[in-house]
Design a protein around this motif. Structure first.
Motif, short mmCIF file in Angstrom:
data_model
loop_
_atom_site.label_atom_id
_atom_site.label_comp_id
_atom_site.label_asym_id
_atom_site.label_seq_id
_atom_site.Cartn_x
_atom_site.Cartn_y
_atom_site.Cartn_z
N LYS A 111 15.26 0.42 14.37
CA LYS A 111 16.66 0.68 13.96
C LYS A 111 16.80 1.97 13.16
CE LYS A 111 18.06 -4.16 13.63
NZ LYS A 111 18.15 -5.25 12.65
N ALA A 112 15.65 2.49 12.69
CA ALA A 112 15.69 3.67 11.80
C ALA A 112 16.26 4.88 12.53
CB ALA A 112 14.30 3.97 11.29
N LYS A 113 17.09 5.64 11.80
CA LYS A 113 17.67 6.86 12.37
C LYS A 113 16.81 8.07 12.02
CE LYS A 113 21.98 5.40 13.63
NZ LYS A 113 22.66 5.67 14.88
N ALA A 114 16.09 7.95 10.89
CA ALA A 114 15.25 9.07 10.45
C ALA A 114 14.11 8.54 9.60
CB ALA A 114 16.08 10.05 9.63
N ILE A 115 13.05 9.34 9.52
CA ILE A 115 11.91 8.96 8.67
C ILE A 115 11.51 10.17 7.81
CG2 ILE A 115 10.25 9.34 10.59
CD1 ILE A 115 8.52 7.10 9.26
N ARG A 116 11.31 9.92 6.53
CA ARG A 116 10.93 11.01 5.63
C ARG A 116 9.45 11.35 5.86
NH1 ARG A 116 13.83 7.70 2.18
NH2 ARG A 116 15.90 8.50 1.70
N PHE A 117 9.11 12.63 5.68
CA PHE A 117 7.70 13.05 5.81
C PHE A 117 6.84 12.29 4.81
CE2 PHE A 117 8.56 17.49 7.81
CZ PHE A 117 8.56 16.91 9.07
N SER A 118 7.38 12.07 3.62
CA SER A 118 6.61 11.37 2.57
C SER A 118 6.24 9.95 3.02
CB SER A 118 7.39 11.35 1.26
OG SER A 118 8.64 10.74 1.47
N LEU B 99 6.13 8.90 6.20
CA LEU B 99 5.23 9.01 7.35
C LEU B 99 3.80 9.29 6.90
CD1 LEU B 99 5.24 8.97 10.48
CD2 LEU B 99 5.67 11.41 10.43
N SER B 100 3.68 10.23 5.96
CA SER B 100 2.31 10.57 5.52
C SER B 100 1.67 9.40 4.76
CB SER B 100 2.31 11.85 4.66
OG SER B 100 3.16 11.70 3.57
N ALA B 101 2.48 8.63 4.00
CA ALA B 101 1.94 7.47 3.29
C ALA B 101 1.46 6.41 4.27
CB ALA B 101 2.99 6.90 2.35
N ILE B 102 2.22 6.20 5.34
CA ILE B 102 1.83 5.21 6.37
C ILE B 102 0.55 5.67 7.08
CG2 ILE B 102 2.53 4.13 8.57
CD1 ILE B 102 5.43 4.20 7.50
N CYS B 103 0.54 6.97 7.46
CA CYS B 103 -0.63 7.51 8.16
C CYS B 103 -1.89 7.40 7.29
CB CYS B 103 -0.39 8.99 8.52
SG CYS B 103 0.78 9.16 9.86
N LYS B 104 -1.72 7.68 5.99
CA LYS B 104 -2.85 7.62 5.06
C LYS B 104 -3.37 6.18 4.96
CE LYS B 104 -4.09 9.10 0.43
NZ LYS B 104 -3.57 9.44 -0.88
N THR B 105 -2.44 5.23 4.86
CA THR B 105 -2.83 3.82 4.70
C THR B 105 -3.49 3.28 5.98
OG1 THR B 105 -0.94 3.57 3.26
CG2 THR B 105 -1.95 1.54 4.03
N GLU C 50 0.83 -1.22 0.00
CA GLU C 50 0.00 0.00 0.00
C GLU C 50 0.86 1.27 0.00
OE1 GLU C 50 -3.48 0.53 0.33
OE2 GLU C 50 -3.84 -1.58 -0.14
N VAL C 51 1.89 1.24 0.88
CA VAL C 51 2.73 2.44 1.05
C VAL C 51 3.73 2.58 -0.10
CG1 VAL C 51 4.43 3.54 2.58
CG2 VAL C 51 2.44 2.44 3.55
N ASN D 98 -4.79 5.12 8.31
CA ASN D 98 -5.82 6.06 8.74
C ASN D 98 -5.59 6.49 10.20
OD1 ASN D 98 -8.10 7.63 8.50
ND2 ASN D 98 -9.52 5.96 9.07
N CYS D 99 -4.41 7.03 10.43
CA CYS D 99 -4.05 7.47 11.79
C CYS D 99 -3.22 8.74 11.75
CB CYS D 99 -3.29 6.36 12.50
SG CYS D 99 -1.71 6.00 11.73
N GLN D 100 -2.82 9.23 12.93
CA GLN D 100 -1.97 10.42 13.04
C GLN D 100 -0.51 10.00 13.29
OE1 GLN D 100 -2.91 13.73 12.70
NE2 GLN D 100 -4.79 12.74 11.94
N PRO D 101 0.47 10.87 12.96
CA PRO D 101 1.88 10.51 13.22
C PRO D 101 2.13 10.12 14.68
CG PRO D 101 1.81 12.44 11.85
CD PRO D 101 0.39 12.14 12.20
N GLY D 102 1.39 10.78 15.59
CA GLY D 102 1.54 10.49 17.02
C GLY D 102 1.09 9.08 17.40
N ASP D 103 0.27 8.47 16.55
CA ASP D 103 -0.15 7.10 16.82
C ASP D 103 0.97 6.11 16.52
OD1 ASP D 103 -2.70 8.00 17.49
OD2 ASP D 103 -3.37 7.91 15.38
N ILE D 104 1.84 6.53 15.66
CA ILE D 104 2.95 5.64 15.26
C ILE D 104 4.22 5.94 16.05
CG2 ILE D 104 4.39 4.88 13.29
CD1 ILE D 104 2.04 5.80 11.50
N LEU D 105 4.49 7.22 16.24
CA LEU D 105 5.73 7.62 16.95
C LEU D 105 5.40 8.11 18.37
CD1 LEU D 105 7.41 9.67 14.07
CD2 LEU D 105 7.80 7.28 14.64
N GLU D 106 6.25 7.73 19.30
CA GLU D 106 6.03 8.11 20.70
C GLU D 106 7.36 8.52 21.33
OE1 GLU D 106 4.43 4.89 22.96
OE2 GLU D 106 4.54 6.01 24.83
#
Lengths: 68, 241
Positions: free
Chosen positions: A39-46, A48-54, A24-25, A56-64
């Motif tokens: 293990k990821a050091k960084a995440i691209r906005f693109s 993150l937004s693709a994951i959130c869209k798929t 999907e992403v 159906n959540c907010q970035p805060g639901d994935i990252l804490e």
């Protein structure tokens, strides 16, 4: 790293497998596992937004943020 | 894409092995030929025709054998070292140049020191020439081997350039180059020490290092530092999703 990735929690909530999310992403399984295992050091906005869209959540639901 | 990469990597490995094995055989053969050639020049029981010089040369060292005339049974062996040269004094240069106008004997404005090989010096010259041969050909072998390993490592890294393996490959190559630089110093110093003692040559024992090797070693050191800095950056890039 004080940032925790709750991707597996969100996947469980949405009853979605990692392979389905990959498709999907549109990112590779190895990249998604890097993210899922923390293990990821960084995440691209693109990404993150693709994951959130798929999922159906907010970035805060994935990252804490957790204090060390 | 993955299959294509594997195919290229496998081909490169086969190519390097096919090339590497004969190259090693050639190097071992070259050492054997050189040792034989050197020993045949050193051995005075094999004599050249009168006035003919038989020589063997490796690097700056040259071993010569000559029989001065048909009347004598003895052939003389001497070593010429081309790494040191002496210029004739100014007054002699002018004299020799004017003598040359008259087509008289020209002795040369620049000369290299030569040393007669007597029985008690034979062991030293033998070891010096053997070390030179070994130094050169073993050096070629080590450089070749390092490049082979380097090539293999590079194609196993999924087309990534800045990896630890490549960094250590560069480090190994740098170590070999610096080793050769200091090896040259050692061989030169060993010979000059002997010549100063036996022939009162009065030359400094330092100065045998090759500037080209030093330059190459410095470039490799610079590349090693670049890799040292670049690997963490690439790792961070790799872990960005």
């Amino acid at each position: 790293m004080p940032i925790i990735v709750n991707l597996d929690v969100m996947l469980a909530k949405r009853k979605m497998s990692l392979t389905e999310l990959c498709e999907e992403v549109g990112i590779t399984m190895s990249n998604l596992s890097i993210l899922k295992t923390g293990k990821a050091k960084a995440i691209r906005f693109s990404t993150l937004s693709a994951i959130c869209k798929t999922l159906n959540c907010q970035p805060g639901d994935i990252l804490e943020f957790v204090e060390d | 894409m993955e299959a294509q990469n594997n195919f290229t990597a496998r081909n490169m490995r086969i190519f390097s092995r096919v090339l590497g094995i004969p190259a090693f055989i050639v190097l071992i053969w070259a050492i054997f030929v050189n040792l034989n050639e050197f020993n045949s020049v050193l051995d005075t029981s094999i004599q050249p025709d009168a006035g003919i010089i038989i020589d063997y040369e490796i690097g700056h060292l040259k071993l010569n054998k000559i029989k001065a005339s048909t009347d004598t049974e003895e052939a003389y062996v001497y070593v010429t070292y081309k790494g040191i040269s002496y210029l004739a004094p100014q007054e002699n240069q002018t004299e020799e140049l004017s003598a040359n106008f008259g087509f008289t004997k020209m002795t040369g404005l620049e000369s290299y020191p030569s040393f007669l090989v007597i029985e008690k010096h034979k062991a030293f010259w033998k070891s010096q020439f053997y070390l030179e041969i070994l130094f050169r050909y073993a050096g070629f072998a080590v450089v070749f081997l390092t490049m082979l390993v380097f090539g293999e490592l590079n194609f196993k890294q999924n087309n990534k350039l800045f990896t630890k393996e490549v960094k250590w490959g560069l480090g190994g190559f740098m170590f070999v180059i610096y080793g050769a630089y200091f090896g040259g110093y050692f061989l030169y110093g060993r010979m000059i020490l002997f010549l100063n003692k036996e022939f009162y040559l009065g030359e400094s024992i330092v100065g045998g290092g090759s500037q080209e090797l030093l330059f190459m070693g410095t470039i490799l050191l610079f590349l090693f530092i670049v890799f040292e800095r670049a690997i963490p950056i690439q790792q961070e890039q790799d872990l960005t999703v």
